[in-house]
Design an enzyme around this catalytic site. Sequence first.
Site, PDB file in Angstrom:
ATOM      1  N   HIS A 108       0.812  -1.219   0.000  1.00  0.00           N
ATOM      2  CA  HIS A 108       0.000   0.000   0.000  1.00  0.00           C
ATOM      3  C   HIS A 108       0.843   1.266   0.000  1.00  0.00           C
ATOM      4  CE1 HIS A 108      -3.684  -2.375   1.627  1.00  0.00           C
ATOM      5  NE2 HIS A 108      -3.513  -2.516   0.327  1.00  0.00           N
ATOM      6  N   CYS A 135       5.062  11.464  -8.195  1.00  0.00           N
ATOM      7  CA  CYS A 135       4.558  12.511  -9.096  1.00  0.00           C
ATOM      8  C   CYS A 135       3.388  11.952  -9.904  1.00  0.00           C
ATOM      9  CB  CYS A 135       5.663  12.970 -10.060  1.00  0.00           C
ATOM     10  SG  CYS A 135       5.063  14.175 -11.258  1.00  0.00           S
ATOM     11  N   THR A 162      -3.955  -7.559  11.437  1.00  0.00           N
ATOM     12  CA  THR A 162      -4.814  -6.969  10.405  1.00  0.00           C
ATOM     13  C   THR A 162      -6.252  -7.460  10.591  1.00  0.00           C
ATOM     14  OG1 THR A 162      -5.185  -6.682   8.030  1.00  0.00           O
ATOM     15  CG2 THR A 162      -4.181  -8.770   8.721  1.00  0.00           C
ATOM     16  N   GLU A 186      -7.644  -9.919  18.197  1.00  0.00           N
ATOM     17  CA  GLU A 186      -8.975 -10.562  18.246  1.00  0.00           C
ATOM     18  C   GLU A 186      -9.240 -11.194  16.894  1.00  0.00           C
ATOM     19  OE1 GLU A 186     -10.941  -6.869  18.856  1.00  0.00           O
ATOM     20  OE2 GLU A 186     -10.246  -6.266  16.879  1.00  0.00           O
TER      21      GLU A 186
HETATM   22  C1  BV8 Z   1      -8.333  -2.310  -5.261  1.00  0.00           C
HETATM   23  C2  BV8 Z   1      -3.107   3.009   2.507  1.00  0.00           C
HETATM   24  C3  BV8 Z   1      -8.828  -2.618  -7.540  1.00  0.00           C
HETATM   25  C4  BV8 Z   1      -3.798   4.238   2.948  1.00  0.00           C
HETATM   26  C5  BV8 Z   1      -4.913   1.446   2.501  1.00  0.00           C
HETATM   27  C6  BV8 Z   1     -16.460  -4.311  -1.655  1.00  0.00           C
HETATM   28  C7  BV8 Z   1     -16.055  -5.596  -1.328  1.00  0.00           C
HETATM   29  C8  BV8 Z   1     -14.714  -5.967  -1.410  1.00  0.00           C
HETATM   30  C9  BV8 Z   1     -13.750  -5.043  -1.816  1.00  0.00           C
HETATM   31  C10 BV8 Z   1     -14.161  -3.779  -2.136  1.00  0.00           C
HETATM   32  C11 BV8 Z   1     -15.495  -3.406  -2.057  1.00  0.00           C
HETATM   33  N1  BV8 Z   1     -15.589  -2.112  -2.405  1.00  0.00           N
HETATM   34  C12 BV8 Z   1     -14.336  -1.658  -2.732  1.00  0.00           C
HETATM   35  C13 BV8 Z   1     -13.485  -2.665  -2.577  1.00  0.00           C
HETATM   36  C14 BV8 Z   1     -12.029  -2.634  -2.822  1.00  0.00           C
HETATM   37  C15 BV8 Z   1     -11.322  -1.936  -1.663  1.00  0.00           C
HETATM   38  C16 BV8 Z   1     -11.706  -2.534  -0.340  1.00  0.00           C
HETATM   39  O1  BV8 Z   1     -11.248  -3.604   0.018  1.00  0.00           O
HETATM   40  N2  BV8 Z   1     -12.580  -1.806   0.408  1.00  0.00           N
HETATM   41  C17 BV8 Z   1     -13.001  -2.302   1.701  1.00  0.00           C
HETATM   42  C18 BV8 Z   1     -13.111  -1.119   2.676  1.00  0.00           C
HETATM   43  C19 BV8 Z   1     -14.328  -3.022   1.529  1.00  0.00           C
HETATM   44  N3  BV8 Z   1      -9.912  -2.148  -1.903  1.00  0.00           N
HETATM   45  C20 BV8 Z   1      -9.236  -1.296  -2.680  1.00  0.00           C
HETATM   46  O2  BV8 Z   1      -9.702  -0.286  -3.156  1.00  0.00           O
HETATM   47  C21 BV8 Z   1      -7.806  -1.713  -3.003  1.00  0.00           C
HETATM   48  N4  BV8 Z   1      -7.609  -1.610  -4.414  1.00  0.00           N
HETATM   49  O3  BV8 Z   1      -9.188  -3.101  -4.920  1.00  0.00           O
HETATM   50  O4  BV8 Z   1      -8.007  -2.022  -6.551  1.00  0.00           O
HETATM   51  C22 BV8 Z   1      -8.256  -2.268  -8.844  1.00  0.00           C
HETATM   52  C23 BV8 Z   1      -8.275  -3.235  -9.841  1.00  0.00           C
HETATM   53  C24 BV8 Z   1      -7.759  -2.911 -11.078  1.00  0.00           C
HETATM   54  C25 BV8 Z   1      -7.243  -1.641 -11.325  1.00  0.00           C
HETATM   55  C26 BV8 Z   1      -7.225  -0.682 -10.302  1.00  0.00           C
HETATM   56  C27 BV8 Z   1      -7.749  -0.992  -9.050  1.00  0.00           C
HETATM   57  C28 BV8 Z   1      -6.791  -0.784  -2.379  1.00  0.00           C
HETATM   58  C29 BV8 Z   1      -6.928  -0.798  -0.896  1.00  0.00           C
HETATM   59  C30 BV8 Z   1      -5.766  -0.038  -0.274  1.00  0.00           C
HETATM   60  C31 BV8 Z   1      -6.281   1.143   0.509  1.00  0.00           C
HETATM   61  N5  BV8 Z   1      -5.164   1.721   1.255  1.00  0.00           N
HETATM   62  N6  BV8 Z   1      -3.811   1.920   3.106  1.00  0.00           N
HETATM   63  C32 BV8 Z   1      -3.243   4.675   4.271  1.00  0.00           C
HETATM   64  O5  BV8 Z   1      -2.527   3.882   4.927  1.00  0.00           O
HETATM   65  O6  BV8 Z   1      -3.560   5.799   4.633  1.00  0.00           O
HETATM   66  S1  BV8 Z   1      -5.950   0.439   3.391  1.00  0.00           S
HETATM   67  C33 BV8 Z   1      -5.576   0.462   5.058  1.00  0.00           C
HETATM   68  O7  BV8 Z   1      -6.628  -0.245   5.753  1.00  0.00           O
HETATM   69  C34 BV8 Z   1      -4.368  -0.354   5.450  1.00  0.00           C
HETATM   70  O8  BV8 Z   1      -3.317  -0.225   4.549  1.00  0.00           O
HETATM   71  C35 BV8 Z   1      -4.859  -1.760   5.522  1.00  0.00           C
HETATM   72  O9  BV8 Z   1      -4.703  -2.421   4.296  1.00  0.00           O
HETATM   73  C36 BV8 Z   1      -6.318  -1.607   5.685  1.00  0.00           C
HETATM   74  C37 BV8 Z   1      -6.823  -2.374   6.864  1.00  0.00           C
HETATM   75  O10 BV8 Z   1      -6.162  -1.908   7.962  1.00  0.00           O
HETATM   76  P1  BV8 Z   1      -5.457  -2.942   8.963  1.00  0.00           P
HETATM   77  O11 BV8 Z   1      -4.011  -2.897   8.667  1.00  0.00           O
HETATM   78  O12 BV8 Z   1      -6.110  -4.278   8.946  1.00  0.00           O
HETATM   79  O13 BV8 Z   1      -5.770  -2.173  10.274  1.00  0.00           O
HETATM   80  P2  BV8 Z   1      -7.135  -2.197  11.092  1.00  0.00           P
HETATM   81  O14 BV8 Z   1      -7.150  -1.017  11.997  1.00  0.00           O
HETATM   82  O15 BV8 Z   1      -8.280  -2.415  10.158  1.00  0.00           O
HETATM   83  O16 BV8 Z   1      -6.972  -3.518  11.955  1.00  0.00           O
HETATM   84  C38 BV8 Z   1      -5.945  -3.585  12.923  1.00  0.00           C
HETATM   85  C39 BV8 Z   1      -6.011  -4.973  13.503  1.00  0.00           C
HETATM   86  O17 BV8 Z   1      -4.948  -5.114  14.443  1.00  0.00           O
HETATM   87  C40 BV8 Z   1      -7.303  -5.221  14.262  1.00  0.00           C
HETATM   88  O18 BV8 Z   1      -7.819  -6.495  13.896  1.00  0.00           O
HETATM   89  C41 BV8 Z   1      -6.884  -5.208  15.733  1.00  0.00           C
HETATM   90  O19 BV8 Z   1      -7.616  -6.154  16.494  1.00  0.00           O
HETATM   91  C42 BV8 Z   1      -5.431  -5.629  15.643  1.00  0.00           C
HETATM   92  N7  BV8 Z   1      -4.588  -5.085  16.707  1.00  0.00           N
HETATM   93  C43 BV8 Z   1      -4.677  -3.856  17.296  1.00  0.00           C
HETATM   94  N8  BV8 Z   1      -3.687  -3.736  18.218  1.00  0.00           N
HETATM   95  C44 BV8 Z   1      -2.967  -4.884  18.183  1.00  0.00           C
HETATM   96  C45 BV8 Z   1      -3.532  -5.741  17.224  1.00  0.00           C
HETATM   97  N9  BV8 Z   1      -3.044  -6.966  16.966  1.00  0.00           N
HETATM   98  C46 BV8 Z   1      -1.953  -7.363  17.673  1.00  0.00           C
HETATM   99  N10 BV8 Z   1      -1.362  -6.594  18.611  1.00  0.00           N
HETATM  100  C47 BV8 Z   1      -1.827  -5.362  18.892  1.00  0.00           C
HETATM  101  N11 BV8 Z   1      -1.227  -4.603  19.827  1.00  0.00           N
END
Ligand code: BV8
Length: 225
Positions: A106, A114, A173, A200
């Site tokens: 990501h 750019c 994640t 979790e």
């Molecule tokens: C793409 C950069 C296609 C930004 C990020 C409907 C259904 C399915 C998919 C989609 C849909 N509608 C749209 C989509 C596609 C979409 C998507 O998946 N949307 C989701 C919301 C439904 N995906 C995209 O758009 C991707 N691109 O599909 O392209 C394409 C095809 C052809 C041509 C062109 C395009 C691109 C997605 C990338 C977005 N960018 N990051 C930034 O960082 O600012 S996403 C961002 O959130 C992160 O990078 C990461 O990937 C994502 C999830 O975050 P996590 O890392 O999991 O963090 P989160 O807070 O969610 O969870 C933390 C976890 O840690 C928790 O479970 C917690 O319990 C745990 N935790 C907390 N503390 C601890 C711990 N564990 C252990 N120890 C601890 N101490």
Amino acid sequence: MDKIVVLTGAGISAESGLGTFRDAGGLWERHRIEDVASPEGFARDPALVQGFYNARRAAAAQAQPNAAHHALAKLQDAHPGEVVLVTQNVDALHEAGGATSVLHMHGELAQALCAACGHRWTAPADMRVGEPCPACAAPAGRPDIVWFGEMPYHMDEILAHLETCSYFAAIGTSGNVYPAAGFVQIADAAGAHCVELNLEASSVRSDFAEAREGRATEIVPVWVE
Ligand code: BV8
């Protein structure tokens, strides 16, 4: 050769003080995803988006790698060439913790891109609206981050590793964002043993053969041992 693919998310950096996305008080709580992590959001309000990433870049620059980052580097050292580290995180804590060849699917906070010519350079601490590109001079500098709707980086390489690995581990994640959340299904179909290490159950916990719950700094070093 027993290839191990490790996928990490914001949870591995949480104990280094960097906000996760979805936990209470997470990054997205203060901003709507669409407003800050999408090309549309950047076009609509580039100052908000540059400011959002400048703040995260400053926080990431102050953060230190934790025991989980160090443990994964130790795993790579113990199995040279066999541990593929893929991260959704845009911080550089894996590298700071000693990891090598980290695949930032990501993007990276430390890089600028750019939008006009595709040139990448080390991002200034504070990127401005209309940041000039050092290569083509266009006022088109933006964070080198993969936003929603954009294709993640290194996908061909990542998919090739998933299809040929013996072990797959997802660490810190929530399994909410694709294609990363679907990696476990590819690894499982390839016959890999899949383990989830998380605070979790993630949204895709049922796709894993094994799960270990707890804080990354506690459960990852134990798992590496
Ligand atoms: C793409 C950069 C296609 C930004 C990020 C409907 C259904 C399915 C998919 C989609 C849909 N509608 C749209 C989509 C596609 C979409 C998507 O998946 N949307 C989701 C919301 C439904 N995906 C995209 O758009 C991707 N691109 O599909 O392209 C394409 C095809 C052809 C041509 C062109 C395009 C691109 C997605 C990338 C977005 N960018 N990051 C930034 O960082 O600012 S996403 C961002 O959130 C992160 O990078 C990461 O990937 C994502 C999830 O975050 P996590 O890392 O999991 O963090 P989160 O807070 O969610 O969870 C933390 C976890 O840690 C928790 O479970 C917690 O319990 C745990 N935790 C907390 N503390 C601890 C711990 N564990 C252990 N120890 C601890 N101490």
